[in-house]
Design a protein around this motif. Structure first.
Motif, short mmCIF file in Angstrom:
data_model
loop_
_atom_site.label_atom_id
_atom_site.label_comp_id
_atom_site.label_asym_id
_atom_site.label_seq_id
_atom_site.Cartn_x
_atom_site.Cartn_y
_atom_site.Cartn_z
N UNK A 61 32.18 143.84 -31.03
CA UNK A 61 32.00 142.57 -30.33
C UNK A 61 30.82 141.78 -30.88
N UNK A 62 30.75 141.70 -32.21
CA UNK A 62 29.65 141.00 -32.87
C UNK A 62 29.99 139.58 -33.26
N UNK A 63 31.27 139.32 -33.59
CA UNK A 63 31.64 138.06 -34.22
C UNK A 63 32.50 137.20 -33.30
N UNK A 64 32.35 135.89 -33.47
CA UNK A 64 33.18 134.92 -32.73
C UNK A 64 34.52 134.70 -33.40
N UNK A 65 34.56 134.92 -34.71
CA UNK A 65 35.82 134.75 -35.45
C UNK A 65 35.76 135.56 -36.73
N UNK A 66 36.92 135.98 -37.19
CA UNK A 66 37.08 136.63 -38.49
C UNK A 66 38.13 135.83 -39.25
N UNK A 67 37.80 135.40 -40.45
CA UNK A 67 38.72 134.59 -41.25
C UNK A 67 38.75 135.13 -42.66
N UNK A 68 39.93 135.28 -43.23
CA UNK A 68 40.02 135.88 -44.55
C UNK A 68 41.37 135.63 -45.19
N UNK A 69 41.40 135.74 -46.50
CA UNK A 69 42.64 135.71 -47.27
C UNK A 69 42.73 137.04 -48.00
N UNK A 70 43.34 138.06 -47.37
CA UNK A 70 43.34 139.38 -47.99
C UNK A 70 44.04 139.38 -49.34
N UNK A 71 43.56 140.16 -50.29
CA UNK A 71 44.26 140.25 -51.59
C UNK A 71 45.60 140.95 -51.40
N UNK A 72 46.65 140.37 -51.98
CA UNK A 72 47.97 141.00 -51.81
C UNK A 72 48.65 141.28 -53.12
N UNK A 73 47.88 141.28 -54.23
CA UNK A 73 48.38 141.87 -55.45
C UNK A 73 48.95 140.95 -56.49
N UNK A 74 48.96 139.63 -56.27
CA UNK A 74 49.49 138.72 -57.29
C UNK A 74 48.40 138.39 -58.30
N UNK A 75 47.29 137.86 -57.83
CA UNK A 75 46.15 137.59 -58.72
C UNK A 75 45.10 138.68 -58.64
N UNK A 76 45.04 139.38 -57.52
CA UNK A 76 44.11 140.49 -57.35
C UNK A 76 44.69 141.43 -56.31
N UNK A 77 44.62 142.73 -56.58
CA UNK A 77 45.17 143.71 -55.67
C UNK A 77 44.12 144.23 -54.72
N UNK A 78 44.56 144.62 -53.52
CA UNK A 78 43.64 145.19 -52.54
C UNK A 78 43.32 146.63 -52.92
N UNK A 79 42.04 146.99 -52.75
CA UNK A 79 41.58 148.34 -53.08
C UNK A 79 40.79 148.91 -51.91
N UNK A 80 40.76 150.23 -51.83
CA UNK A 80 39.89 150.93 -50.91
C UNK A 80 39.36 152.17 -51.62
N UNK A 81 38.25 152.70 -51.15
CA UNK A 81 37.67 153.86 -51.79
C UNK A 81 38.59 155.06 -51.65
N UNK A 82 38.66 155.88 -52.70
CA UNK A 82 39.51 157.06 -52.69
C UNK A 82 40.19 157.25 -54.02
N UNK A 83 40.86 158.35 -54.17
CA UNK A 83 41.56 158.66 -55.42
C UNK A 83 43.06 158.50 -55.22
N UNK A 84 43.72 158.05 -56.26
CA UNK A 84 45.16 157.91 -56.22
C UNK A 84 45.81 159.28 -56.08
N UNK A 85 46.98 159.29 -55.46
CA UNK A 85 47.71 160.55 -55.29
C UNK A 85 48.08 161.13 -56.65
N UNK A 86 47.92 162.43 -56.81
CA UNK A 86 48.25 163.10 -58.07
C UNK A 86 49.75 163.34 -58.17
N UNK A 87 50.35 163.11 -59.34
CA UNK A 87 51.77 163.44 -59.51
C UNK A 87 52.00 164.92 -59.31
N UNK A 88 53.15 165.28 -58.81
CA UNK A 88 53.45 166.70 -58.61
C UNK A 88 53.43 167.42 -59.95
N UNK A 89 52.79 168.57 -59.96
CA UNK A 89 52.71 169.36 -61.19
C UNK A 89 51.54 169.00 -62.08
N UNK A 90 50.77 168.00 -61.74
CA UNK A 90 49.63 167.60 -62.56
C UNK A 90 48.50 168.61 -62.40
#
Length: 463
Positions: free
Chosen positions: A289-318
């Motif tokens: 309950x800190x902000x009066x509004x949140x406004x954003x244009x999330x990246x959806x992968x056309x000019x820039x993709x959305x990322x989060x911390x973590x490692x990509x899933x490993x292929x089976x058998x890798x």
């Protein structure tokens, strides 16, 4: 008691008009009466307002409003227009005796010959105006608008079809839209700092109006990028905080951060509270309950993709990853850069709403863009993202043909305190079930990046 006013819109972003009007009226504490036969594709609309002052507020704040007049009459022909004008002289009789005036004849989608415009003016002689004609600074201006069918893309003579209008309107000018000048003021091409994902000025101003940005408000952009939303919300007096997983977007290459340099260009750098680099799913917020509004244009992968911390899933058998001990220094003596993995759009959108419910104050707004596939979109797609305590206020489409992006405005309706989101699939599922929405429905925006690059050909991505 409502009086009728004629609103002229800029002929762009038709679906954004009503949400912007209603947001500005809510911000300033007055109501608007909309017509029963409302057609947002037309450039003129009769609104019910309580006073001229409310009309001026709309022209000074709404980006899509070109002018507002006190409404006198309308008709398919001038004979019908004059009949209505004569029938109610009380609207203009008070200006007859000693008021300087001018009369303006103009048209939408057409150029009126000067000779006919003069004839139109003379046909209003029955009003018997006795005041001085002043073409520079009149006390009042009467305006006659002719609306023609849009014929862009066709070859025509200059005055072809003159007089064959769809409808004609008449009224007293209250004010011309001054907010539209902001589109040029915030033009990205004239900005000191921008990037390939910077939001165009007109859209960022519309988004700022949807947040109800005003002095004393605190607004947050969790995917701030190059700061397009910082400048417009701060222009309207709000204080701004931004964050991004990639600090390079906010900083640029110069000594002074790029967003701060651009904000100084608009004279709003003092309203930028801070800019921080962190993953929104690993955010540092320890209270809600800190902000009066949140406004954003999330990246959806056309000019820039959305990322989060973590490692990509490993292929089976890798083979398993080898991790160097923490005590070992890097051979190139460079700082450690944590790995990132893709952040799928439908998960991002749901998490954004859950985060907003935690961070927003009661009645605070979340405003964001959601890309959708035109042929696959259903209204339930937005409903499946909602959680308890949040409701959709507006949903406006910017159409690009086979796909479009929807400006979604969501209000926090609950005053209850909520826990911060977990940003994990199980947490999303539980929240959706609690809100009693169709959590098993697969929204059209899921895997949007893949669909976009396959040119929305279902045969390529539907098994």
């Amino acid at each position: 008691m409502y009086s009728q006013y004629l609103c002229q819109f800029a002929q762009v972003h038709e679906q954004f008009r009503i949400p912007e009007l209603m947001s500005v009226s809510e911000l300033h504490g007055f109501n608007i009466e909309l017509p029963d036969d409302m057609d947002v594709t037309r450039p003129f609309m009769i609104l019910g307002l309580e006073s001229d002052e409310h009309a001026r507020i709309l022209t000074q704040r709404c980006i899509l409003v070109k002018s507002i007049c006190e409404f006198y009459a309308r008709g398919k022909t001038y004979e019908e227009l004059h009949m209505q004008t004569r029938a109610d002289p009380s609207k203009w009789a008070r200006y007859v005796e000693n008021t300087s005036f001018k009369m303006k004849v103009t048209a939408y989608n057409h150029s009126i010959p000067q000779t006919r415009a003069r004839d139109v003016v003379e046909d209003f002689s029955y009003m018997g105006m006795l005041g001085k004609i002043d073409m520079i600074q009149p006390e009042i201006t009467f305006v006659c608008y002719e609306e023609y069918v849009d014929k862009h893309g066709t070859t025509r003579e200059k005055h072809e079809g003159d007089g064959e209008f769809r409808e004609v309107f008449f009224g007293r000018l209250i004010d011309e839209g001054s907010a539209r000048r902001l589109v040029k003021s915030f033009d990205v091409k004239k900005r000191k700092y921008y990037g390939n994902t910077s939001m165009e000025a007109e859209i960022s101003l519309l988004m700022a109006n949807q947040t109800l940005a005003s002095p004393g408000m605190l607004i947050y952009d969790p995917f701030v990028g190059t700061g397009s939303m910082a400048y417009t919300t701060a222009h309207f007096g709000a204080l701004f905080f931004g964050s991004d997983i990639d600090g390079r977007q906010m900083r640029g290459k110069a000594e002074s951060p790029g967003i701060i340099r651009a904000a100084a260009q608009y004279g709003v750098d003092k309203r930028i509270i801070d800019l921080c680099t962190f993953d929104v799913t690993q955010n540092p917020w320890r209270c809600g309950e800190m902000f009066d509004a949140i406004v954003t244009d999330p990246p959806y992968g056309i000019r820039a993709g959305a990322k989060r911390l973590g490692r990509k899933a490993r292929p089976s058998g890798a083979p398993p990853r080898t991790v160097a001990p923490r005590s070992e220094s890097r051979p190139d003596d460079q700082p450690y850069i944590p790995p990132t993995k893709p952040y799928e759009l439908s998960a991002l959108a749901t998490d954004l709403i859950l985060l907003s419910r935690y961070l927003l104050r009661h009645n605070g707004r979340l405003v964001f863009f959601l890309p959708t596939v035109t042929d696959e979109y259903e209204e339930v797609d937005v409903q499946t993202m909602l959680c308890e305590g949040m409701e959709v206020v507006a949903n406006s489409l910017q159409d690009f043909g086979s796909w479009g992006r929807r400006l979604i405005t969501i209000r926090k309706t609950s005053s209850e305190k909520y826990a911060p989101p977990t940003f994990e699939p199980e947490g999303r599922r539980l929240e959706l079930e609690k809100a009693d929405v169709a959590s098993k429905h697969v929204p059209a925006h899921k895997d949007f990046r893949m669909k976009y690059f396959k040119k929305f050909n279902k045969e390529d991505y539907v098994a």
